[in-house]
Structure formats: C-alpha cells, structure tokens
Design a protein around this motif. Structure first.
Motif, PDB file in Angstrom:
ATOM      1  N   ALA A  62      -4.061 -14.644  -4.324  1.00 23.53           N
ATOM      2  CA  ALA A  62      -3.045 -15.694  -4.409  1.00 23.53           C
ATOM      3  C   ALA A  62      -1.809 -15.306  -3.589  1.00 23.53           C
ATOM      4  N   TRP A  63      -1.482 -14.020  -3.591  1.00 27.11           N
ATOM      5  CA  TRP A  63      -0.317 -13.524  -2.844  1.00 27.11           C
ATOM      6  C   TRP A  63      -0.515 -13.703  -1.333  1.00 27.11           C
ATOM      7  N   ILE A  64      -1.726 -13.427  -0.840  1.00 29.91           N
ATOM      8  CA  ILE A  64      -1.969 -13.529   0.602  1.00 29.91           C
ATOM      9  C   ILE A  64      -2.564 -14.877   0.995  1.00 29.91           C
ATOM     10  N   ASP A  65      -2.900 -15.695  -0.003  1.00 31.03           N
ATOM     11  CA  ASP A  65      -3.426 -17.040   0.202  1.00 31.03           C
ATOM     12  C   ASP A  65      -4.720 -17.044   1.020  1.00 31.03           C
ATOM     13  N   ARG A  66      -5.576 -16.083   0.755  1.00 31.25           N
ATOM     14  CA  ARG A  66      -6.904 -16.050   1.381  1.00 31.25           C
ATOM     15  C   ARG A  66      -7.746 -14.986   0.690  1.00 31.25           C
ATOM     16  N   PRO A  67      -9.062 -15.037   0.858  1.00 29.40           N
ATOM     17  CA  PRO A  67      -9.899 -13.986   0.271  1.00 29.40           C
ATOM     18  C   PRO A  67      -9.591 -12.626   0.894  1.00 29.40           C
ATOM     19  N   LEU A  68      -9.719 -11.595   0.105  1.00 26.77           N
ATOM     20  CA  LEU A  68      -9.529 -10.245   0.611  1.00 26.77           C
ATOM     21  C   LEU A  68     -10.710  -9.822   1.479  1.00 26.77           C
ATOM     22  N   PRO A  69     -10.441  -9.133   2.583  1.00 31.87           N
ATOM     23  CA  PRO A  69     -11.553  -8.574   3.361  1.00 31.87           C
ATOM     24  C   PRO A  69     -12.335  -7.570   2.521  1.00 31.87           C
ATOM     25  N   GLN A  70     -13.606  -7.410   2.850  1.00 28.50           N
ATOM     26  CA  GLN A  70     -14.454  -6.499   2.089  1.00 28.50           C
ATOM     27  C   GLN A  70     -13.951  -5.071   2.162  1.00 28.50           C
ATOM     28  N   ASP A  71     -13.319  -4.694   3.269  1.00 31.05           N
ATOM     29  CA  ASP A  71     -12.886  -3.308   3.381  1.00 31.05           C
ATOM     30  C   ASP A  71     -11.701  -2.980   2.475  1.00 31.05           C
ATOM     31  N   PHE A  72     -11.121  -3.981   1.824  1.00 32.49           N
ATOM     32  CA  PHE A  72     -10.109  -3.704   0.806  1.00 32.49           C
ATOM     33  C   PHE A  72     -10.704  -2.839  -0.295  1.00 32.49           C
ATOM     34  N   HIS A  73     -11.900  -3.181  -0.727  1.00 32.33           N
ATOM     35  CA  HIS A  73     -12.556  -2.434  -1.799  1.00 32.33           C
ATOM     36  C   HIS A  73     -12.891  -1.015  -1.339  1.00 32.33           C
ATOM     37  N   THR A  74     -13.279  -0.882  -0.079  1.00 31.67           N
ATOM     38  CA  THR A  74     -13.551   0.443   0.469  1.00 31.67           C
ATOM     39  C   THR A  74     -12.287   1.287   0.484  1.00 31.67           C
ATOM     40  N   ALA A  75     -11.184   0.662   0.901  1.00 32.21           N
ATOM     41  CA  ALA A  75      -9.905   1.372   0.959  1.00 32.21           C
ATOM     42  C   ALA A  75      -9.437   1.777  -0.428  1.00 32.21           C
ATOM     43  N   ARG A  76      -9.617   0.896  -1.399  1.00 34.77           N
ATOM     44  CA  ARG A  76      -9.213   1.216  -2.773  1.00 34.77           C
ATOM     45  C   ARG A  76     -10.070   2.349  -3.330  1.00 34.77           C
ATOM     46  N   ALA A  77     -11.354   2.302  -3.063  1.00 36.93           N
ATOM     47  CA  ALA A  77     -12.250   3.348  -3.562  1.00 36.93           C
ATOM     48  C   ALA A  77     -11.881   4.699  -2.952  1.00 36.93           C
ATOM     49  N   ALA A  78     -11.545   4.707  -1.668  1.00 42.84           N
ATOM     50  CA  ALA A  78     -11.162   5.957  -1.016  1.00 42.84           C
ATOM     51  C   ALA A  78      -9.876   6.511  -1.614  1.00 42.84           C
ATOM     52  N   GLU A  79      -8.921   5.634  -1.909  1.00 50.94           N
ATOM     53  CA  GLU A  79      -7.670   6.079  -2.527  1.00 50.94           C
ATOM     54  C   GLU A  79      -7.937   6.627  -3.925  1.00 50.94           C
ATOM     55  N   ASP A  80      -8.792   5.947  -4.680  1.00 54.39           N
ATOM     56  CA  ASP A  80      -9.119   6.431  -6.025  1.00 54.39           C
ATOM     57  C   ASP A  80      -9.770   7.811  -5.964  1.00 54.39           C
ATOM     58  N   GLU A  81     -10.664   8.001  -5.007  1.00 54.84           N
ATOM     59  CA  GLU A  81     -11.318   9.302  -4.859  1.00 54.84           C
ATOM     60  C   GLU A  81     -10.304  10.389  -4.525  1.00 54.84           C
ATOM     61  N   ARG A  82      -9.353  10.055  -3.674  1.00 55.26           N
ATOM     62  CA  ARG A  82      -8.339  11.033  -3.279  1.00 55.26           C
ATOM     63  C   ARG A  82      -7.507  11.473  -4.478  1.00 55.26           C
ATOM     64  N   VAL A  83      -7.017  10.509  -5.240  1.00 54.36           N
ATOM     65  CA  VAL A  83      -6.145  10.886  -6.352  1.00 54.36           C
ATOM     66  C   VAL A  83      -6.937  11.452  -7.531  1.00 54.36           C
ATOM     67  N   MET A  84      -8.203  11.062  -7.645  1.00 54.26           N
ATOM     68  CA  MET A  84      -9.034  11.680  -8.680  1.00 54.26           C
ATOM     69  C   MET A  84      -9.241  13.158  -8.370  1.00 54.26           C
ATOM     70  N   ALA A  85      -9.368  13.472  -7.095  1.00 51.31           N
ATOM     71  CA  ALA A  85      -9.555  14.867  -6.699  1.00 51.31           C
ATOM     72  C   ALA A  85      -8.269  15.669  -6.883  1.00 51.31           C
ATOM     73  N   GLU A  86      -7.143  15.069  -6.518  1.00 48.63           N
ATOM     74  CA  GLU A  86      -5.870  15.789  -6.554  1.00 48.63           C
ATOM     75  C   GLU A  86      -5.241  15.795  -7.941  1.00 48.63           C
ATOM     76  N   GLY A  87      -5.460  14.731  -8.700  1.00 48.03           N
ATOM     77  CA  GLY A  87      -4.793  14.582  -9.990  1.00 48.03           C
ATOM     78  C   GLY A  87      -3.404  13.998  -9.822  1.00 48.03           C
ATOM     79  N   ILE A  88      -2.924  13.352 -10.877  1.00 45.60           N
ATOM     80  CA  ILE A  88      -1.595  12.736 -10.877  1.00 45.60           C
ATOM     81  C   ILE A  88      -0.802  13.317 -12.038  1.00 45.60           C
ATOM     82  N   GLY A  89       0.453  13.624 -11.787  1.00 44.74           N
ATOM     83  CA  GLY A  89       1.291  14.250 -12.800  1.00 44.74           C
ATOM     84  C   GLY A  89       1.733  13.297 -13.903  1.00 44.74           C
ATOM     85  N   GLU A  90       2.282  13.872 -14.933  1.00 44.88           N
ATOM     86  CA  GLU A  90       2.741  13.115 -16.091  1.00 44.88           C
ATOM     87  C   GLU A  90       4.031  12.359 -15.811  1.00 44.88           C
TER      88      GLU A  90
END
Length: 220
Positions: free
Chosen positions: A59-87
């Motif tokens: 709704a914010w961008i007023d169009r469907p998200l490209p498929q690589d959005f999910h790839t980018a999100r998954a890569a970011e999740d993997e990065r922070v899962m590996a590094e950990g996030i502080g309290e």
C-alpha cells in the motif's frame, strides 16, 4: 506484585531489532524507487507480520513487491540471526529480577525461531520456558487483533485482566488494549521517536514507561 502474569512483546521490548530491520526495509524500498526513511518504515510497518505486513508495504509503494524483496529480507534475517541482536537497555536485568514462579510469556509477531535465537543471545534462553508465542504460528489473527495475548494468558492459566502486557509498537499496543490486559507502553528502545509516548497514549495504553526502572515501579 500487582499482576499475576507478565506478557512481553519481543522486538523493541526485549531486543533492539526494530531500527535494524526497518533500516533494511527502507533501504530496499528506496533502491527500487520509493524513497523511504527508517522512521517512515517504523511508523507504517512496525508490529505487523505475514500478509498484513506485506499489504502495508505494498500500500505504501502502491504496487506489488518484487520477488527479490523476500530474498533480501531472508538474507538480512540470516545475517542478524548469525550475529545476534543486543537487549533493550535494562531488559535482561528486569526479566532476571522477576520472581521465578511468576508466569510470563513472550507474545510476538516474529517467528519462534527468531525469538529463541535472540533470547539465547541475550542470555534469557530459559527465562520463558515453553511460553514463547508467535502471532504467525499460534493464532489465526496476529496483531493488532487481541488473539495472541488472549492465547498466551490462557496457556499461562491466568485471566487476561490479571496480566500486564509490555508493548512498544502502536500495532501491538492496539491489540493489547483490545485484549483487556493492563498495557504498559514502553519507550525504552532506540527506535522510539520523541512523540512515541503520545502515540501510545492515543491508542489507550494504561501507562507509559520510558525504561525498565519505571516498569518495575509500575508493577510493584
């Protein structure tokens, strides 16, 4: 202790993940031609998950998200899962200071895999036992519906009216208020803008805390 149980949101309440995640979203949207700041991402998407989150972004961008959005999100999740996030400042000391027999649960829009990884990283792997609940895994309707809070209270065996709920996002606070629990709006995370307390009050939280020291006083 004024309450028979405590329910904790996770991202932005126990770990400092909100700015990190929304910065990645903002950078991606800007890169594909929709200039977005982390602050705009937090204001519009924070607290949502699954199809609700995707709908808000589209709704914010007023169009469907490209498929690589999910790839980018998954890569970011993997990065922070590996590094950990502080309290969030004071979160670990607060949880560890609670009576051992006080029922408590995590109630989050994130996956249980995400929650448990970062609980382990901040040293709270065993603090909540089996009571780690995800809006995308344990209920049909996630936040801002009240279902996740009601589900967690039921699993703890405590009436929702006897629970205090600690939430930071407007979406989460809205669902928490609707559940009938006592809602503490927390502004301790680095993602909280100067007007965040006012926005939490506007959705009906019972009280706003600027840090966990204030939460301690409120529940005593």
């Amino acid at each position: 202790m004024r309450f028979k149980a405590l329910l904790f949101d996770f991202d932005g309440v126990l770990i400092e993940s909100e700015y990190i995640g929304n910065k990645q979203i903002a950078e991606y949207l800007t890169r594909i031609g929709h200039p977005t700041t982390p602050e705009q991402s937090m204001a519009n998407f924070m607290g949502y998950a699954g199809v609700d989150f995707l709908a808000k972004v589209e709704a914010w961008i007023d169009r469907p998200l490209p498929q690589d959005f999910h790839t980018a999100r998954a890569a970011e999740d993997e990065r922070v899962m590996a590094e950990g996030i502080g309290e969030v400042a004071g979160a670990v000391d607060f949880v560890e200071s609670l009576p051992a027999d006080l029922p408590k649960a995590v109630v989050s829009s994130s996956s249980t895999k995400w929650i448990r990884r970062h609980l382990d990283h901040i040293g709270l792997a065993d603090a909540f036992g089996d009571h780690v609940y995800s809006g995308r895994e344990h209920v049909t309707r996630g936040k801002p519906a009240p279902d996740l809070y009601l589900y967690a209270a039921d699993r703890l065996g405590v009436a929702i009216a006897d629970c205090a709920i600690i939430e930071d996002s407007i979406v989460g606070a809205t669902g928490a208020v609707a559940s009938g629990g006592y809602v503490i709006g927390l502004c301790a995370g680095s993602h909280c803008a100067p007007d965040h307390a006012e926005r939490l009050r506007a959705v009906g939280v019972d009280i706003v805390a600027s840090d966990f020291a204030e939460v301690t006083r409120f529940i005593a």
